[in-house]
Motif scaffolding. Structure first.
Motif, PDB file in Angstrom:
ATOM      1  N   SER A  97      72.938  67.882  31.779  1.00  0.00           N
ATOM      2  CA  SER A  97      72.075  69.016  31.428  1.00  0.00           C
ATOM      3  C   SER A  97      70.659  68.733  31.892  1.00  0.00           C
ATOM      4  O   SER A  97      70.209  67.583  31.834  1.00  0.00           O
ATOM      5  CB  SER A  97      72.058  69.195  29.914  1.00  0.00           C
ATOM      6  N   VAL A  98      69.986  69.777  32.317  1.00  0.00           N
ATOM      7  CA  VAL A  98      68.572  69.633  32.692  1.00  0.00           C
ATOM      8  C   VAL A  98      67.757  70.550  31.779  1.00  0.00           C
ATOM      9  O   VAL A  98      67.784  71.773  31.925  1.00  0.00           O
ATOM     10  CB  VAL A  98      68.336  70.034  34.173  1.00  0.00           C
ATOM     11  N   PRO A  99      67.047  69.976  30.793  1.00  0.00           N
ATOM     12  CA  PRO A  99      66.208  70.821  29.936  1.00  0.00           C
ATOM     13  C   PRO A  99      65.017  71.347  30.735  1.00  0.00           C
ATOM     14  O   PRO A  99      64.528  70.660  31.642  1.00  0.00           O
ATOM     15  CB  PRO A  99      65.742  69.883  28.821  1.00  0.00           C
ATOM     16  N   PRO A 100      64.539  72.547  30.412  1.00  0.00           N
ATOM     17  CA  PRO A 100      63.481  73.172  31.223  1.00  0.00           C
ATOM     18  C   PRO A 100      62.227  72.316  31.352  1.00  0.00           C
ATOM     19  O   PRO A 100      61.589  72.305  32.404  1.00  0.00           O
ATOM     20  CB  PRO A 100      63.170  74.473  30.495  1.00  0.00           C
ATOM     21  N   TYR A 101      61.860  71.542  30.292  1.00  0.00           N
ATOM     22  CA  TYR A 101      60.603  70.800  30.385  1.00  0.00           C
ATOM     23  C   TYR A 101      60.659  69.751  31.506  1.00  0.00           C
ATOM     24  O   TYR A 101      59.650  69.399  32.090  1.00  0.00           O
ATOM     25  CB  TYR A 101      60.226  70.159  29.041  1.00  0.00           C
ATOM     26  N   GLN A 102      61.882  69.286  31.839  1.00  0.00           N
ATOM     27  CA  GLN A 102      61.988  68.297  32.929  1.00  0.00           C
ATOM     28  C   GLN A 102      61.617  68.906  34.283  1.00  0.00           C
ATOM     29  O   GLN A 102      61.372  68.200  35.245  1.00  0.00           O
ATOM     30  CB  GLN A 102      63.421  67.769  33.018  1.00  0.00           C
ATOM     31  N   LEU A 103      61.635  70.235  34.352  1.00  0.00           N
ATOM     32  CA  LEU A 103      61.362  70.892  35.637  1.00  0.00           C
ATOM     33  C   LEU A 103      59.882  71.190  35.852  1.00  0.00           C
ATOM     34  O   LEU A 103      59.464  71.545  36.947  1.00  0.00           O
ATOM     35  CB  LEU A 103      62.136  72.226  35.711  1.00  0.00           C
ATOM     36  N   LEU A 104      59.087  71.048  34.767  1.00  0.00           N
ATOM     37  CA  LEU A 104      57.705  71.545  34.866  1.00  0.00           C
ATOM     38  C   LEU A 104      56.867  70.876  35.960  1.00  0.00           C
ATOM     39  O   LEU A 104      56.176  71.583  36.711  1.00  0.00           O
ATOM     40  CB  LEU A 104      57.010  71.447  33.505  1.00  0.00           C
ATOM     41  N   PRO A 105      56.906  69.543  36.095  1.00  0.00           N
ATOM     42  CA  PRO A 105      56.069  68.949  37.169  1.00  0.00           C
ATOM     43  C   PRO A 105      56.459  69.480  38.547  1.00  0.00           C
ATOM     44  O   PRO A 105      55.596  69.856  39.346  1.00  0.00           O
ATOM     45  CB  PRO A 105      56.367  67.446  37.057  1.00  0.00           C
ATOM     46  N   ASP A 106      57.779  69.574  38.783  1.00  0.00           N
ATOM     47  CA  ASP A 106      58.251  70.122  40.067  1.00  0.00           C
ATOM     48  C   ASP A 106      57.832  71.573  40.239  1.00  0.00           C
ATOM     49  O   ASP A 106      57.468  72.008  41.334  1.00  0.00           O
ATOM     50  CB  ASP A 106      59.791  70.120  40.086  1.00  0.00           C
ATOM     51  N   LEU A 107      57.917  72.313  39.146  1.00  0.00           N
ATOM     52  CA  LEU A 107      57.629  73.747  39.223  1.00  0.00           C
ATOM     53  C   LEU A 107      56.182  73.976  39.652  1.00  0.00           C
ATOM     54  O   LEU A 107      55.891  74.783  40.538  1.00  0.00           O
ATOM     55  CB  LEU A 107      57.903  74.382  37.852  1.00  0.00           C
ATOM     56  N   ALA A 108      55.266  73.219  39.017  1.00  0.00           N
ATOM     57  CA  ALA A 108      53.851  73.373  39.360  1.00  0.00           C
ATOM     58  C   ALA A 108      53.641  73.047  40.839  1.00  0.00           C
ATOM     59  O   ALA A 108      52.950  73.775  41.559  1.00  0.00           O
ATOM     60  CB  ALA A 108      53.009  72.459  38.478  1.00  0.00           C
ATOM     61  N   ARG A 109      54.280  71.962  41.299  1.00  0.00           N
ATOM     62  CA  ARG A 109      54.116  71.580  42.712  1.00  0.00           C
ATOM     63  C   ARG A 109      54.732  72.626  43.640  1.00  0.00           C
ATOM     64  O   ARG A 109      54.182  72.972  44.665  1.00  0.00           O
ATOM     65  CB  ARG A 109      54.760  70.217  42.971  1.00  0.00           C
ATOM     66  N   SER A 110      55.920  73.130  43.254  1.00  0.00           N
ATOM     67  CA  SER A 110      56.617  74.046  44.166  1.00  0.00           C
ATOM     68  C   SER A 110      55.842  75.351  44.323  1.00  0.00           C
ATOM     69  O   SER A 110      55.783  75.905  45.417  1.00  0.00           O
ATOM     70  CB  SER A 110      58.051  74.306  43.709  1.00  0.00           C
ATOM     71  N   LEU A 111      55.201  75.823  43.233  1.00  0.00           N
ATOM     72  CA  LEU A 111      54.475  77.087  43.378  1.00  0.00           C
ATOM     73  C   LEU A 111      53.316  76.948  44.355  1.00  0.00           C
ATOM     74  O   LEU A 111      53.047  77.851  45.152  1.00  0.00           O
ATOM     75  CB  LEU A 111      53.972  77.565  42.016  1.00  0.00           C
TER      76      LEU A 111
END
Ligand SMILES: Cc1cc2nc3c(=O)[nH]c(=O)nc-3n(C[C@H](O)[C@H](O)[C@H](O)COP(=O)(O)OP(=O)(O)OC[C@H]3O[C@@H](n4cnc5c(N)ncnc54)[C@H](O)[C@@H]3O)c2cc1C
Length: 394
Positions: A97-111
């Motif tokens: 499982s990947v909880p959403p908070y684990q995606l936040l650093p990537d998300l900020a970079r990807s945007l």
């Protein structure tokens, strides 16, 4: 004055509804015997249950789609999926499982990275992110129905910026808990009828006749409808049909989606939420009641494969991941050849605007909404066409 809307997919329904809500007289003509277009369901004789043409997912940030559902009193037709994304490996059945908070650093970079020149692709921009392969690439394929190596960075950014980036609620997946037609189509038809709209199913448009840059008349099989000076037309057709009537529109490439629906003998089968599949033929698995469904995005190269072979391979993935021990009681493979546009940067730049002439407008998920071909884009396009038409009247 009457507005004649051609095509009762979700874009045509949303447009007709917005116009009827503004007290315009509306006629809606649909070629197929049922409304809904690429978002439809029917009772399948082989399986004895209602099947969708393909599993559909919304997110909490789809504000136009949610407002449409509220307007037709069908908001309860969606249920939220668990917050956590489940990934499954079809090779060994393993899950994580990947909880959403684990995606936040990537998300900020990807945007930041996806804010790129018009011709940039998703693959160019997401190299090196921690969840590049297990999350961002599958999400891109699902959202744009186009592999990351071809997909428009700009469009994928628009999806992320309106969903996950807005917070957990906006990124949360919402799944129809009833057949698609019961949620998105039948209540819209009832609402429209209640507002006095004239609806003709099984009534294809055959020809648009122009005179001095205006639509002069519309030809159907049984009659020719002459337009008065005040009448308006909205063509809410898919891109590959709109060009039959408006040859000046660009010829845009489509992309296929294949769905396999399997009626399970084992009543208990695990998750209700979607599962992202790795190392398999399927990309996503869904479950509604005792029907397990596998979705294959950007599936053009598999269209020629026999359905029996696709069913066998998809069931192998499903059985490994869900632990189903007995073969399905029945199955159905549905190949949607023109499910969405191919969302590459070149195609994206060619999508046309709604206003096409003095009395003619376009709607449809493929028009220039700034979003990929989705229900959100279809509904937004219907609202844009209705708003422009009404603004032009006054
Ligand atoms: C398998 C699949 C899975 C999908 N998954 C998702 C998802 O998970 N989430 C999501 O948001 N979106 C998803 N989509 C996309 C979504 O279904 C579409 O974006 C949306 O339904 C498009 O609506 P539309 O009204 O623009 O076009 P259409 O649904 O294509 O409607 C056009 C209508 O025009 C009618 N028509 C054609 N020719 C004529 C004529 N000559 N006269 C009269 N009528 C005519 C057609 O019959 C049709 O009803 C999926 C699509 C598919 C196929």
């Amino acid at each position: 004055m009457t507005v004649i809307v051609i095509g009762a997919g979700v874009a045509g329904l949303a447009c007709a509804l917005a116009l009827a809500d503004h007290e315009q007289d509306v006629e809606l003509h649909e070629a197929a015997p049922q409304a809904g277009g690429r978002c439809r369901s029917w009772r399948d004789a082989r399986q004895g249950v209602a099947l969708d043409n393909g599993s559909h997912v919304l997110v909490g940030g789809n504000r136009h789609a949610l407002a449409y559902l509220k307007r037709i009193e069908a908001r309860d037709g969606l249920r939220p999926a668990p917050f956590t994304l489940t990934l499954a490996d079809a090779a060994d059945g393993g899950r994580r499982s990947v909880p959403p908070y684990q995606l936040l650093p990537d998300l900020a970079r990807s945007l930041g990275r996806l804010r790129a020149p018009g011709r940039a692709t998703v693959a160019d921009r997401l190299v090196g992110l921690e969840h590049q392969h297990d999350v961002w690439q599958p999400l891109c394929l699902a959202a744009l129905n186009t592999p990351p190596a071809q997909a428009s960075a700009r469009l994928f950014r628009a999806v992320l910026a309106r969903s996950l980036w807005q917070g957990p609620w906006a990124g949360r997946l919402l799944l129809p808990q009833r057949p698609l037609s019961d949620v998105f189509v039948t209540p819209a038809l009832s609402t429209l009828r209640g507002l006095g709209a004239q609806i003709r199913l099984g009534h294809p448009l055959r020809q648009v006749i122009f005179r001095q840059n205006r639509v002069d008349s519309l030809r159907f099989d049984d009659y020719q409808r002459h337009l008065s000076r005040h009448d308006r037309v909205v063509l809410a057709l898919p891109w590959h049909r709109a060009t039959d009537f408006l040859p000046h529109l660009p010829t845009l490439p489509g992309r296929a989606i294949i769905n396999g629906h399997f009626l399970c003998r084992d009543a208990e089968g695990g998750d209700q939420g979607p599962i992202a599949v790795q190392n398999g033929l399927a990309h996503w698995l869904f479950r509604r009641g005792n029907v397990l469904s596998a979705t294959l995005s950007a599936a053009d190269s598999l269209l020629a494969w026999p359905s029996e072979l696709l069913a066998r391979l998809l069931w192998r993935d499903i059985a490994r991941i869900t632990g189903q021990s007995r073969p399905p009681a029945a199955w159905r493979i549905i190949k949607e050849r023109q499910a969405t546009l191919r969302h590459d940067p070149t195609t994206d730049a060619l999508r046309p605007a709604s206003r096409q002439g003095r009395n003619l407008y376009l709607a449809g998920d493929w028009t220039a909404t700034g979003l990929p071909c989705t229900l959100e884009s279809a509904i937004l396009s219907g609202k844009i066409a209705a708003k422009q038409l009404i603004d032009d009247l006054f």
